[in-house]
Design a protein around this motif. Sequence first.
Motif, PDB file in Angstrom:
ATOM      1  N   UNK A 280     -30.451 -47.249  13.371  1.00  0.00           N
ATOM      2  CA  UNK A 280     -31.257 -46.049  13.606  1.00  0.00           C
ATOM      3  C   UNK A 280     -30.659 -45.182  14.698  1.00  0.00           C
ATOM      4  N   UNK A 284     -25.195 -39.883  11.927  1.00  0.00           N
ATOM      5  CA  UNK A 284     -25.803 -39.672  10.614  1.00  0.00           C
ATOM      6  C   UNK A 284     -25.098 -40.459   9.511  1.00  0.00           C
ATOM      7  N   UNK A 287     -26.191 -44.280   9.109  1.00  0.00           N
ATOM      8  CA  UNK A 287     -27.629 -44.537   9.115  1.00  0.00           C
ATOM      9  C   UNK A 287     -27.923 -45.802   8.288  1.00  0.00           C
ATOM     10  N   UNK A 291     -32.989 -46.592   4.970  1.00  0.00           N
ATOM     11  CA  UNK A 291     -33.502 -45.270   5.295  1.00  0.00           C
ATOM     12  C   UNK A 291     -32.931 -44.231   4.335  1.00  0.00           C
ATOM     13  N   UNK A 295     -35.187 -42.159   1.684  1.00  0.00           N
ATOM     14  CA  UNK A 295     -35.203 -40.700   1.734  1.00  0.00           C
ATOM     15  C   UNK A 295     -34.785 -40.117   0.388  1.00  0.00           C
ATOM     16  N   UNK A 306     -41.197 -32.218 -10.062  1.00  0.00           N
ATOM     17  CA  UNK A 306     -41.135 -30.762 -10.213  1.00  0.00           C
ATOM     18  C   UNK A 306     -40.562 -30.383 -11.579  1.00  0.00           C
ATOM     19  N   UNK A 309     -43.169 -30.870 -14.188  1.00  0.00           N
ATOM     20  CA  UNK A 309     -44.189 -29.804 -14.147  1.00  0.00           C
ATOM     21  C   UNK A 309     -43.644 -28.530 -14.805  1.00  0.00           C
ATOM     22  N   UNK A 312     -43.778 -28.785 -18.439  1.00  0.00           N
ATOM     23  CA  UNK A 312     -45.139 -28.588 -18.967  1.00  0.00           C
ATOM     24  C   UNK A 312     -45.458 -27.096 -19.059  1.00  0.00           C
TER      25      UNK A 312
ATOM     26  N   UNK B 139     -27.523 -32.539  10.923  1.00  0.00           N
ATOM     27  CA  UNK B 139     -28.787 -33.249  11.156  1.00  0.00           C
ATOM     28  C   UNK B 139     -28.641 -34.746  10.922  1.00  0.00           C
ATOM     29  N   UNK B 140     -29.455 -35.498  11.656  1.00  0.00           N
ATOM     30  CA  UNK B 140     -29.446 -36.952  11.465  1.00  0.00           C
ATOM     31  C   UNK B 140     -30.674 -37.330  10.650  1.00  0.00           C
ATOM     32  N   UNK B 141     -30.427 -38.107   9.607  1.00  0.00           N
ATOM     33  CA  UNK B 141     -31.535 -38.538   8.758  1.00  0.00           C
ATOM     34  C   UNK B 141     -32.458 -39.487   9.522  1.00  0.00           C
ATOM     35  N   UNK B 142     -31.948 -40.006  10.659  1.00  0.00           N
ATOM     36  CA  UNK B 142     -32.777 -40.923  11.451  1.00  0.00           C
ATOM     37  C   UNK B 142     -33.797 -40.154  12.278  1.00  0.00           C
ATOM     38  N   UNK B 146     -35.610 -33.944  10.667  1.00  0.00           N
ATOM     39  CA  UNK B 146     -35.088 -33.679   9.330  1.00  0.00           C
ATOM     40  C   UNK B 146     -36.127 -34.025   8.255  1.00  0.00           C
ATOM     41  N   UNK B 147     -36.883 -35.104   8.506  1.00  0.00           N
ATOM     42  CA  UNK B 147     -37.953 -35.441   7.542  1.00  0.00           C
ATOM     43  C   UNK B 147     -38.977 -34.322   7.524  1.00  0.00           C
ATOM     44  N   UNK B 150     -37.916 -31.533   5.436  1.00  0.00           N
ATOM     45  CA  UNK B 150     -38.002 -31.909   4.024  1.00  0.00           C
ATOM     46  C   UNK B 150     -39.439 -31.843   3.520  1.00  0.00           C
ATOM     47  N   UNK B 154     -41.241 -29.330   0.771  1.00  0.00           N
ATOM     48  CA  UNK B 154     -41.889 -29.886  -0.418  1.00  0.00           C
ATOM     49  C   UNK B 154     -43.329 -29.409  -0.508  1.00  0.00           C
ATOM     50  N   UNK B 157     -43.668 -25.866  -1.700  1.00  0.00           N
ATOM     51  CA  UNK B 157     -43.446 -25.728  -3.149  1.00  0.00           C
ATOM     52  C   UNK B 157     -44.666 -26.235  -3.927  1.00  0.00           C
ATOM     53  N   UNK B 158     -45.207 -27.394  -3.544  1.00  0.00           N
ATOM     54  CA  UNK B 158     -46.369 -27.925  -4.266  1.00  0.00           C
ATOM     55  C   UNK B 158     -47.555 -26.975  -4.128  1.00  0.00           C
ATOM     56  N   UNK B 161     -47.092 -24.109  -6.428  1.00  0.00           N
ATOM     57  CA  UNK B 161     -47.378 -24.487  -7.816  1.00  0.00           C
ATOM     58  C   UNK B 161     -48.883 -24.646  -8.028  1.00  0.00           C
ATOM     59  N   UNK B 209     -50.752 -30.746 -15.498  1.00  0.00           N
ATOM     60  CA  UNK B 209     -49.899 -30.314 -14.384  1.00  0.00           C
ATOM     61  C   UNK B 209     -50.664 -30.377 -13.068  1.00  0.00           C
ATOM     62  N   UNK B 212     -51.142 -34.010 -11.947  1.00  0.00           N
ATOM     63  CA  UNK B 212     -49.917 -34.611 -11.392  1.00  0.00           C
ATOM     64  C   UNK B 212     -49.645 -34.075  -9.988  1.00  0.00           C
ATOM     65  N   UNK B 213     -49.753 -32.766  -9.842  1.00  0.00           N
ATOM     66  CA  UNK B 213     -49.484 -32.175  -8.521  1.00  0.00           C
ATOM     67  C   UNK B 213     -50.531 -32.597  -7.509  1.00  0.00           C
ATOM     68  N   UNK B 216     -49.396 -35.855  -6.322  1.00  0.00           N
ATOM     69  CA  UNK B 216     -48.171 -35.767  -5.515  1.00  0.00           C
ATOM     70  C   UNK B 216     -48.434 -35.170  -4.138  1.00  0.00           C
TER      71      UNK B 216
END
Lengths: 326, 446
Positions: A280, A284, A287, A291, A295, A306, A309, A312, B139-142, B146-147, B150, B154, B157-158, B161, B209, B212-213, B216
Amino acid sequence: MSRKQVFFTFLLSGFVVFGYSQGAWVVPAADKAKKNPVASTAESIGKGKNLYNTHCKSCHGDPGKNNGLPLNPKPTDPASEQYQKNTDGEIFYKITNGRGAMPAFKATLPEQDRWHIINFVRSLSKKKVAENTSEPANQADTAQAPMIATETPSAQDTLMAEGKLRLALGFEEDSKTIYARAFRVKGGKTVPVSMVPVEIAVKRYFRDLRLSEAGTVTDENGYVSAIFPDDLPADTAGQVVIIARIPEAEQEQFSVAQVEVTKSWGVKLIPQNMKEARSLWNDNHKLPLWLLFSYLGAVAGVLVTFAYILSLIFKIYKIGKSSMNA
Amino acid sequence: MDNHLSLEESRQKLTQIENDLIRPLKSHNGFEMWVLFLLLLLILGFYAYYLQLRDGLGVTALRDYVQWGMYISNFVFFVATSLIGMLITSVLGLLRIPWITPLTRIAETIALAFAMFAGIVIIIDMGRPDRFPYLFLHGRLQSPILWDVTVVTTYVIISMLLLLIPMIPDAAILRRRMTDAPKWQQAIYKFLSANWIAVPEQYALIKKSIRVLAILIIPTALAIHTVTSWLFASTLRVGWDSTIFGPYFVSGAFVSGVAVVIIAMYFFRNNYKLHNYITDAHFNRMGQLLVLMCFIYLYFNLNEYFVPAYKMRKAEGHHLEALFTGNWAGIFWATQLGGLLIPMLLLIFKPFRKPLPAFIISVFVLVGAWFKRLLIVVPTQQHPYLPIQNVPENFITYKPTGVEIMLTILPMVGVLIVITIIAKLFPIVPIWETAHEQGVDESVIK
């Protein structure tokens, strides 16, 4: 290994020990002989003082007050006699390369500055020690001479008719056995002393690790022995410092009440590079895989949803279109 | 629906609903003034941002100790408020709670607007916004940061929709009704209507649809605010080093989200004359929901403050004393009492769940929610483990500057603009779902 051989090791180790007790920081002869190229002017001393306060004082303390940090080994007071015995070359070498808790300043301080510090430190000494004072104990090549000859009895020793007691260490390499021997010198001969309480230990940062059983005393030949354990962690070279000592209360009778010898018997410390494995805290690209896959899995799951959807919605569009055409 | 209407009745009913809900799109009563007001604020905001870009973050009160100030508090507030979309459309929707129908589009609009601008708030907080791409390049995914990027993306976008898919039948209706609208507007309706002809297959696809969304969005919404809380909780700082920060943030998010929906309901009901669609019963229900959310949040607050306060570990003690009796005490108690406890107690009584009282109480809750984020973000940084010594006075105190306040308001203006545009292009109460609920035959809704 016969007793005789063991004893021969004793003779050799006596010198190593002697060297160590003086601070076994051996400086190569060429470095030791190095002369200070910076003249000891008031300006240089002033600069050295500032540098000392910035870089050295936090551990070595106020010169002359002996108030350095209580580390082991204790940082020497630069005004002390022991410190001033060093040649300029030796101090320079030690500042430059460091050892243990003493950091190496070769990357931090320019050479010029290191010499300024030496000029300042020298200005502290009341009686200037001549350069290149040789210290016999530090010269390993005299080690061939028999121990008894070099250990000249001190003034106190001569006061006592029989001479004082001594302690020495010997080793049996194959079985990693340590022998400590208590003896006295009488007319050029060694005489073993029995019933002397001796402790064999391994040096550690804080309390030493005792190897001999508590309350062990020397046998009729003056010996106490201990087995060195196989799994004792040591430094990167596997080196450990083995100590034999007489309890404090009895030390007065001894001229050598404690001996220390460095042996490469310990388990070598292999330093782990924390940045080598995936973790951790790493970069990068290193990693942890769990993880990365969590991700990517989550992102892929969202993207697939997506796409579903959108398919659909496209179906809604197509149904409408076909019925409009029809 | 049990009160199923005949085809002829259905058409009449639908026309009536259409008239009621489309009318606000055509009337411009006071609209220009509102747009002018928003544009004025927008220009002021852009000027403030120009100053910050030119002179750097030094124009703010952010210094060596308080590095996260109003901007990050604002970010947390935005993310929090956007979670309401998930609560209304998804949790209540999947539970088939009937009274949410007229509120779903309001909730989704709010969710989308706040989530969109949450990301922009982060860019405002950057002294060098040109380095934003570095986040993806280096960026570090750790890192939770960064999460966070992300999940916020997301979620946007949801939410989009979930706003647009239920819009398909309405877009078809608008296409038919808004024949005098500009060309581009008609093009939008045509595109969004996706050839809607109201056949059962199309209804089935829309419902699928949405379902499902709606599923999610639950983990996404929980992730977005939990990760936001981890930006704080994954440090060792006093006040942030807490294991309950995830649920604490999520429960707090629902409080401000419900409050903002009640405010929007009140506004649309009065300005769009929707008294028949957003009724007193809806305010009553939302008021009850707010009581529940306040209660859950209060429970987490008790855990978050009183457990450390009972122990009073030294470093934590400085922080808590600053909140309870020190320089933050005024804001702290005003927020906890005026923005949480008193609103909750009042809303327990039915008269306070009438539209006007519920609206006023919700304003208090929302303002309290904003200051609560400030209380979470700033005071902690004034109590680091190492003592603060020999620093300028303005490193220790945090007094937001005018530029900073203006740039905190700017994204709020952005949210209002987005909501205004959506509410001006589309009926804020879904026509087809309302019609369906009132027994209108599905086949005529096109």
